[in-house]
Structure formats: C-alpha cells, structure tokens
Design a protein around this motif. Structure first.
Motif, PDB file in Angstrom:
ATOM      1  N   ALA A  93       0.843  -1.200   0.000  1.00 21.39           N
ATOM      2  CA  ALA A  93       0.000   0.000   0.000  1.00 21.39           C
ATOM      3  C   ALA A  93       0.873   1.243   0.000  1.00 21.39           C
ATOM      4  O   ALA A  93       1.923   1.291   0.648  1.00 21.39           O
ATOM      5  CB  ALA A  93      -0.921  -0.005   1.211  1.00 21.39           C
ATOM      6  N   THR A  94       0.420   2.285  -0.721  1.00 26.30           N
ATOM      7  CA  THR A  94       1.163   3.546  -0.764  1.00 26.30           C
ATOM      8  C   THR A  94       0.601   4.578   0.203  1.00 26.30           C
ATOM      9  O   THR A  94       1.318   5.499   0.606  1.00 26.30           O
ATOM     10  CB  THR A  94       1.140   4.120  -2.180  1.00 26.30           C
ATOM     11  N   GLY A  95      -0.667   4.451   0.561  1.00 21.93           N
ATOM     12  CA  GLY A  95      -1.279   5.401   1.483  1.00 21.93           C
ATOM     13  C   GLY A  95      -2.311   4.719   2.354  1.00 21.93           C
ATOM     14  O   GLY A  95      -3.076   3.878   1.876  1.00 21.93           O
ATOM     15  N   ILE A  96      -2.341   5.071   3.642  1.00 28.11           N
ATOM     16  CA  ILE A  96      -3.336   4.534   4.571  1.00 28.11           C
ATOM     17  C   ILE A  96      -3.928   5.692   5.353  1.00 28.11           C
ATOM     18  O   ILE A  96      -3.189   6.485   5.959  1.00 28.11           O
ATOM     19  CB  ILE A  96      -2.723   3.506   5.544  1.00 28.11           C
ATOM     20  N   ARG A  97      -5.250   5.790   5.339  1.00 29.18           N
ATOM     21  CA  ARG A  97      -5.961   6.830   6.092  1.00 29.18           C
ATOM     22  C   ARG A  97      -7.045   6.161   6.917  1.00 29.18           C
ATOM     23  O   ARG A  97      -8.001   5.594   6.360  1.00 29.18           O
ATOM     24  CB  ARG A  97      -6.569   7.868   5.157  1.00 29.18           C
ATOM     25  N   LEU A  98      -6.913   6.233   8.248  1.00 27.37           N
ATOM     26  CA  LEU A  98      -7.870   5.608   9.149  1.00 27.37           C
ATOM     27  C   LEU A  98      -8.483   6.675  10.049  1.00 27.37           C
ATOM     28  O   LEU A  98      -7.783   7.281  10.868  1.00 27.37           O
ATOM     29  CB  LEU A  98      -7.190   4.541  10.014  1.00 27.37           C
ATOM     30  N   ASP A  99      -9.791   6.922   9.893  1.00 24.89           N
ATOM     31  CA  ASP A  99     -10.555   7.777  10.797  1.00 24.89           C
ATOM     32  C   ASP A  99     -11.399   6.857  11.663  1.00 24.89           C
ATOM     33  O   ASP A  99     -12.491   6.451  11.268  1.00 24.89           O
ATOM     34  CB  ASP A  99     -11.446   8.742  10.005  1.00 24.89           C
TER      35      ASP A  99
END
Length: 442
Positions: free
Chosen positions: A134-140
């Motif tokens: 994965a190149t980007g991870i965004r966890l809200d």
C-alpha cells in the motif's frame, strides 16, 4: 418485440457495450459504489465481469463485512489502487473480517472512515495488518482502539494518516512508522489519539509529520519521552499534545516545525517539567505555540525565515505565568528572524486584574524604545479600530525605521466606513516611504 405486421424487430443496438473496456471501467468507477457496480452485470453478458476489473472499490456503511472481503477476493484488476470503506460503529471483529484480505491485495491507498453514532464501549482493539504494498493509509477510527502490527514492513507506504483512536498492543507507534518498517514513509499524521505514553520515531524518509490533539483521558498518564530522528523531515506539526514531558527532534533536513499545545497547558501539571530539544540546521519555519522554558533548546537553528509564537495576552490573568512567559522565552531564543507572526489578545470582558498583572507596569513604560531597525514588512489583521491599536501602530512607525510595507486588515465585524476612517488616520502619521495596503477584512 413485434411490429404491427407481425414481424419480429431486431433488438436495439448496444452501443454502450461497444465502448472499450477501459472506458466502461471508468464509467463504473464514477458510481463510487462497489455493490452498484456489481449490479451492472445484469445489463448484458458483456458487463458480467466488468465489476471485477475495477482498480478502485468503494463500500458504503450498509455493506456487510463478509461482502467486502468477498469483493476484494474476487477482484481481478492488475493493481487494486484504492479501497475506500465507510462504516458506522463497527466492532473490531467486523473490521478484521476484511482488513487482512485488503492488506494482501492493495497496492494503492486505503481509506477507512468510522461514523460514530452510538459508539462502542470496551472491547478489543482493531489489529492493523501489515500493508506491504500500500502507498497510502488513512484511518478515521472514531475512538476505536488500534493495535499496530508487531511484524512486517510497509515497503511501499509513503503516507499514513491516523485519527480518533486509542493505541493499544505491545507494538509502539514509533516502532511501526520508523525506517526499518516504513522505509519510504514521507508524511505521517496523527490526530485525536491517546495512549501514546512514549513515542520515538527514527526515520530517514519522513518529510512531514503532524501530531494533533493527542490528549489522553484523565486516567491515562501524561506522555513520557517523545523522540524524533529523521534525515529528511521537511514538515512537522505537533498540535495540542497534552502533558507531554519530553520532545526531542533531530532532523538535519527539517524545514518546517509546528508545535502547538503539546505540553501541560494553562494549569499546574502532575507531570515533571516539560523539556524539548530541537536540532534542525535547515529549519526555515517554526510555529511554536506552546510552553517554552529555559530548558527548551533549539540547536543549530540559524536559517529561520518564519517564526510564529504563542499568543501574547495584553492584560488579565491569562497573561500571567504561562502564555506571556512562553512568548518572551521563545523570542529570546532567536535574535535574527526574517518574518515574525504573533497575536495580541485583548479580553472583551475584563475583571479586576490580580496583583502582578502584566498591565501593572511602571509609569514610564510607554516611553521605552524598541529597536526594529531591520523590520521591512508588517501585516496586521483583525483590527477593530480602537485607540490602543492606533497608538501601537504609531509607535511601530517610530521603531521600525526601515519599514517599507504595511498591510492593514480589519475584523469582519467592523463596518467598512469605520475601517476607512481608521485607515486614513493611520496614513496621516505614516512616513511617505511606507507603502500602506488596505483596508481589507480578515
């Protein structure tokens, strides 16, 4: 279908299906719904397997966890470049149904957003698997507990965003995001988190860091040691990290550093005195809105172009032990700076000042002179057109002998007629060599 003469008409020509597959996939992507894309398989035989070729998958809250996993497993795209999942009050177990499958397949960006409605109390933590490609991870996560993976390398990860979580588990966040396990990470953002008792980051690749609202609940001890080592850090934000005890930044390539409300703020703390040591020879912009004590060190910071400080309270209790002392302490650290940005705070409602208030000054303080012989440009915003503001600006013209340009912006509540009148008054005691811009509103 039959005509009136009894002849069977030919089916209408399917011109949409005649389009190239790449264009059809782009059409399905615009649906931003994996379930809706799958339903298009009923349009014709040509559309039957198109949904499985989508390089991006979007799932809305109504999608069941098993269906998310099945859709990821069935995906036949050469590279799954984006996975976006919206959930409402999930349990950690429901997320772990599909997260490991996503970690195996994803080679692009993951975005997981939790909408909190009723909340989930207690329970375990979401165990984040290692996303190797994965190149980007965004966890809200909306206050869910999160456990970082103890093993594995995020080899392709360049950006990590974590928000609204309680850190749990044996793996420290700093260990997970440092160079041995995140060798390509360039940007790290952590907001609204607690449980970070000790954070140490050693990174050769980080360019940006933002830490915001890392405020633990009352039953969680204040932050302990906090260390950052980065060989190519370009931007760093530390925002409202409550009761941090120690901050150490060693970043030879650091250019921008923002530290906002990281230490014990506004009251006595049960933690030991905060300490910070910043080593950043390439630092160009520093935004330090926090405690600044004699033991706060800025090493090798000689190229600073922008300095933003803690607000200076002109009078009142807020101006006592904390804010103004921090402001003055920081100013003493930097003799030369090209651009200075700070706020003067005037309380709208003021009670009797306590003994030793900042406004309790000797009678001759108004005639003291400041030396601003290098100051060339000034921007003043949110003016209200008061007599005190006019007096300050008039003195500024006297102190800043090299001043070339000043921009005047008024608070949005000030009538335009009053702003014009005040601006004309300022022009009356300005020097001809000074270019005055305004009035505008901010």
């Amino acid at each position: 279908m039959e005509h009136n003469d009894g002849e069977i008409a030919a089916p209408p020509e399917d011109r949409l299906s005649a389009l190239p597959v790449d264009i059809l996939i782009d059409i399905l992507l615009k649906l931003r719904d994996a379930a809706a894309a799958a339903r298009t398989s009923g349009l014709s035989r040509h559309w039957r397997h198109l949904w499985a070729l989508l390089p991006e998958l979007y799932f809305h809250p109504a999608t069941r966890p098993n269906d998310i996993r099945a859709a990821i497993e069935s995906n036949e795209a050469l590279a799954l470049r984006r996975l976006e999942v919206e959930v409402i009050d999930p349990t950690p177990e429901s997320l772990e149904v599909w997260l490991p499958t996503a970690a195996d397949r994803l080679s692009g960006d993951l975005q997981l957003s939790n909408e909190v409605r009723n909340g989930t109390e207690g329970g375990g933590a979401v165990e984040l698997p290692c996303f190797e490609d994965a190149t980007g991870i965004r966890l809200d996560l909306g206050a869910l507990a999160l456990a970082m993976p103890p093993l594995g390398v995020f080899a392709g990860l360049t950006e990590l965003f974590l928000s609204g979580f309680e850190l749990r588990g044996p793996c420290m966040l700093g260990d997970a995001v440092s160079s041995p396990r995140c060798p390509a990470l360039r940007k790290l953002t952590v907001r609204g988190a607690w449980g970070l008792a000790n954070l140490a980051i050693h990174s050769d690749s980080l360019q940006e860091i933002e830490l915001a609202n890392l405020e633990p609940p009352g039953d969680i001890p204040c932050l302990g040691n906090f260390t950052i080592h980065s060989e190519s850090l370009l931007l760093m934000h530390l925002i409202r990290v409550h009761n941090m005890q120690q901050l150490t930044v060693f970043a030879p390539a650091l250019q921008v550093l923002n530290v906002l409300y990281c230490f014990a703020h506004g009251d006595e703390s049960t933690c030991s005195e905060p300490a910070a040591e910043i080593t950043a020879p390439r630092l160009m912009s520093l935004n330090w809105k926090d405690a600044c004590e004699p033991f706060t060190k800025f090493n090798s910071v000689g190229n600073l172009e922008w300095l933003t400080t803690y607000p200076f309270h002109v009078y009142g209790q807020a101006a006592q032990k904390f804010s103004n002392d921090w402001f003055l302490c920081l100013m003493q650290r930097f003799v030369l700076v090209q651009n200075l940005r700070f706020s003067l705070v005037y309380l709208l409602t003021q009670t009797a000042c306590p003994s030793g208030c900042v406004c309790d000054q000797p009678p001759n303080w108004k005639i003291q002179e400041l030396t601003l012989s290098c100051l060339q440009e000034v921007t003043i915003s949110k003016l209200r057109g008061t007599e005190h503001e006019a007096a300050l600006i008039k003195r500024l013209f006297d102190w800043a002998t090299a001043l070339e340009k000043i921009t005047i912006a008024f608070h949005g509540s000030i009538p335009e007629s009053k702003a014009n009148e005040f601006f004309q008054m300022l022009q009356s005691f300005s020097r001809p060599a000074i270019c005055m811009k305004g009035p505008c509103f901010s």
